[in-house]
Design a protein around this motif. Structure first.
Motif, short mmCIF file in Angstrom:
data_model
loop_
_atom_site.label_atom_id
_atom_site.label_comp_id
_atom_site.label_asym_id
_atom_site.label_seq_id
_atom_site.Cartn_x
_atom_site.Cartn_y
_atom_site.Cartn_z
N LYS A 58 24.65 22.75 18.18
CA LYS A 58 25.42 21.40 18.35
C LYS A 58 25.69 21.17 19.83
O LYS A 58 26.25 20.07 20.21
N ALA A 59 24.94 21.84 20.78
CA ALA A 59 25.03 21.62 22.07
C ALA A 59 25.05 19.88 22.46
O ALA A 59 25.45 19.68 23.40
N ASP A 60 23.78 19.42 22.01
CA ASP A 60 24.02 17.90 22.15
C ASP A 60 24.55 16.95 21.41
O ASP A 60 24.45 15.74 21.61
N ILE A 61 25.31 17.34 20.46
CA ILE A 61 25.99 16.38 19.60
C ILE A 61 27.34 15.70 20.34
O ILE A 61 28.23 16.46 20.70
N ALA A 62 27.33 14.33 20.08
CA ALA A 62 28.45 13.88 20.81
C ALA A 62 29.83 13.80 19.61
O ALA A 62 29.75 14.20 18.57
N ALA A 63 30.87 14.19 20.52
CA ALA A 63 32.13 14.32 19.72
C ALA A 63 33.33 14.21 20.44
O ALA A 63 33.17 13.98 21.92
N HIS A 64 34.57 14.25 19.80
CA HIS A 64 35.75 13.85 20.69
C HIS A 64 36.66 14.96 20.13
O HIS A 64 36.57 15.92 19.19
N ASP A 65 37.92 15.06 20.97
CA ASP A 65 38.91 16.13 20.29
C ASP A 65 39.23 16.38 18.93
O ASP A 65 39.05 17.37 18.38
N LEU A 66 38.93 15.13 17.97
CA LEU A 66 39.30 15.22 16.73
C LEU A 66 38.23 15.97 15.83
O LEU A 66 38.38 16.79 14.97
N ASN A 67 36.87 15.72 16.48
CA ASN A 67 35.81 16.45 16.01
C ASN A 67 35.89 18.02 16.16
O ASN A 67 35.52 18.82 15.12
N TYR A 68 36.09 18.36 17.21
CA TYR A 68 36.25 19.89 17.56
C TYR A 68 37.35 20.43 16.66
O TYR A 68 37.06 21.64 16.29
N MET A 69 38.44 19.90 16.44
CA MET A 69 39.63 20.34 15.57
C MET A 69 38.93 20.48 14.20
O MET A 69 39.29 21.20 13.40
N ALA A 70 38.23 19.36 13.72
CA ALA A 70 37.58 19.28 12.48
C ALA A 70 36.67 20.41 12.09
O ALA A 70 36.90 21.16 11.09
N GLU A 71 35.75 20.73 13.32
CA GLU A 71 34.87 21.70 12.98
C GLU A 71 35.13 23.07 13.39
O GLU A 71 34.51 24.00 13.17
N THR A 72 36.41 23.22 13.82
CA THR A 72 36.85 24.74 13.96
C THR A 72 37.92 25.32 13.01
O THR A 72 38.54 26.49 13.26
N GLY A 73 38.22 24.32 11.97
CA GLY A 73 39.22 24.89 11.17
C GLY A 73 40.67 24.37 11.40
O GLY A 73 41.57 24.66 10.73
N VAL A 74 40.90 23.86 12.57
CA VAL A 74 42.43 23.50 12.95
C VAL A 74 42.83 22.32 12.10
O VAL A 74 43.96 22.46 11.46
N LEU A 75 41.90 21.30 12.08
CA LEU A 75 42.37 20.09 11.36
C LEU A 75 42.74 20.40 9.89
O LEU A 75 43.60 19.87 9.13
N GLY A 76 41.75 21.53 9.32
CA GLY A 76 42.15 21.65 7.77
C GLY A 76 43.21 22.37 7.34
O GLY A 76 43.58 22.19 6.39
N LEU A 77 44.02 22.91 8.48
CA LEU A 77 45.18 23.60 8.27
C LEU A 77 46.36 22.67 8.59
O LEU A 77 47.51 23.04 8.37
N SER A 78 46.20 21.47 8.94
CA SER A 78 47.40 20.56 9.27
C SER A 78 47.09 19.23 8.31
O SER A 78 46.49 18.30 8.64
N VAL A 79 48.02 19.38 7.05
CA VAL A 79 48.14 18.32 6.18
C VAL A 79 49.29 17.72 6.12
O VAL A 79 50.33 18.50 6.28
N GLY A 80 49.33 16.58 5.44
CA GLY A 80 50.60 16.13 5.23
C GLY A 80 50.97 16.17 3.69
O GLY A 80 50.39 16.88 3.17
N ALA A 81 52.09 15.45 3.39
CA ALA A 81 52.61 15.86 1.82
C ALA A 81 51.46 15.38 0.72
O ALA A 81 51.37 15.96 -0.24
N ASP A 82 50.59 14.63 0.95
CA ASP A 82 49.52 14.00 0.38
C ASP A 82 48.11 15.03 0.36
O ASP A 82 47.34 14.93 -0.53
N GLY A 83 48.30 16.21 1.21
CA GLY A 83 47.05 17.08 1.11
C GLY A 83 46.02 16.58 2.14
O GLY A 83 45.21 17.42 2.20
N ALA A 84 46.26 15.56 2.69
CA ALA A 84 45.18 14.79 3.43
C ALA A 84 45.42 15.66 4.92
O ALA A 84 46.75 15.59 5.46
N PRO A 85 44.43 15.68 5.88
CA PRO A 85 44.53 16.07 7.23
C PRO A 85 45.41 15.13 8.02
O PRO A 85 45.35 13.80 7.80
#
Length: 371
Positions: free
Chosen positions: A131-158
């Motif tokens: 992934k060294a050359d893949i463009a990303a932002h903060d949201l992408n890093y949280m998405a791909e390290t499992g952080v975002l997947g554990l942060s969900v709302g009442a509807d189950g969406a991140p």
């Protein structure tokens, strides 16, 4: 004397992670010289809102620094930078892997000019790997390290996080920590070193409990079902009658017992054996019946670990933070006097002079004159 007095930091970075790292070093006494593109400078300068010619974001992150405007692709760029590099203690850069090498300013080239230099590269995924050359932002890093997947709302969406955790907690803070460690090592060896700071992987530290559960027991966490993801009524956010929220964290039994007594939760819902989902609903119904002001007054002075969710404006004006002088340092910007960005440097290590401006683009014509 501030602990980093006499250190020279060359900052080639832009936007957030690198500039915030060099800001922390500057607050502790280092002299920071930003190397910026002629004409445009750090991209953060163009953001809104602006105070004068530059964005307030840039001003907050670059307080107390100096600026040189230099085209790094110019034929004489390296020769012009050499005197600074030879006398620098730290270099921070935030380009994609390989960019500094192509400019003739990679670690090996710079090390030949100054073997004691601490060279810090901050990237999203590190200097190597798929992934060294893949463009990303903060949201992408949280998405791909499992952080975002554990942060969900009442509807189950991140849910979109309101903080740039990867940039700051995964980039800035590890960079500062490792720069200081490298400087300490240099005191012993006399040699500098290269630091490869990868924002994405540094987020795993914050998931220590989930990693432990997964590695040791195969019990990988899921959203809404764990101690800190909504799986217990003792760590939950409850809506009040006036559409405010109570952040309730009475995890330990002593806090839970106090909480249950104060809100008058029926006895059948207080036991540890009671179904967590049903208890959460029962607590939610009680909290929803009264206003935030009611709960604030009821919980005041009580050991319950409960807070009313504050707006950022309310938090800034909290008497506690005023008493702690969190915003005591100031930023001079285009004739205005604004609160400076708080940084995690204790007052004993910061300058007694509380006012300092951010640099105008290229204002430092000869940075070697006063070194």
């Amino acid at each position: 004397m501030r602990p980093l007095e006499g250190l020279l930091v060359l900052d080639f970075s832009t936007l957030l992670p690198g500039p915030l790292a060099s800001l922390i070093l500057a607050e502790a006494g280092a002299r920071v010289v930003k190397i910026e593109r002629p004409g445009r400078g750090d991209e953060m300068r163009t953001y809104e809102p602006k105070v004068g010619d530059d964005s307030v974001n840039f001003l907050l992150l670059n307080r107390g620094k100096q600026s040189i405007a230099l085209d790094l692709k110019a034929p004489d760029a390296i020769s012009r930078l050499r005197p600074l590099i030879e006398r620098a203690d730290v270099l921070i850069e935030q380009f994609r892997p390989g960019v500094m090498n192509r400019l003739g300013l990679g670690y090996e080239a710079v090390r030949r000019m100054n073997s004691s230099l601490v060279y810090c590269s901050i990237t999203g995924w590190g200097q190597n790997g798929p992934k060294a050359d893949i463009a990303a932002h903060d949201l992408n890093y949280m998405a791909e390290t499992g952080v975002l997947g554990l942060s969900v709302g009442a509807d189950g969406a991140p849910v979109l996080p309101p903080v740039l955790a990867a940039d700051v907690a995964g980039g800035t803070y590890p960079a500062v920590i490792n720069i200081l460690l490298a400087l300490k090592q240099r005191d012993q060896s006399g040699r500098g070193t290269y630091l490869d700071i990868a924002m994405g992987e540094n987020l795993f530290t914050f998931m220590y409990w989930g990693l432990g559960n997964g590695f040791a027991a195969g019990a990988w966490p899921h959203a809404g079902g764990e101690l800190v993801t909504g799986g217990t009524p003792r760590y939950h956010i409850y809506r009040t009658a006036d559409a405010r929220y109570v952040a309730a964290a009475p995890l330990e039994d002593k806090f839970w017992e106090n909480f249950c007594r104060l809100i008058d939760l029926p006895q059948e819902w207080r036991a540890a054996s009671a179904p967590a989902g049903e208890v959460t609903k029962a607590v939610g119904a009680i909290i929803a019946a009264k206003s935030a002001a009611h709960w604030r007054a009821l919980f005041a002075g009580q050991d319950v670990c409960c807070s009313i969710v504050a707006t950022l404006e309310e938090a800034v004006n909290d008497p506690h933070f005023a008493a702690r002088q969190v915003f005591a340092h100031r930023l001079l910007a285009n004739g205005r006097d604004l609160p400076a960005l708080p940084v995690p440097v204790v007052p004993a290590f910061r300058s007694a002079t509380s006012h300092a401006p951010a640099p105008r683009l290229g204002e430092t014509l000869d940075p070697l004159l006063s070194i």
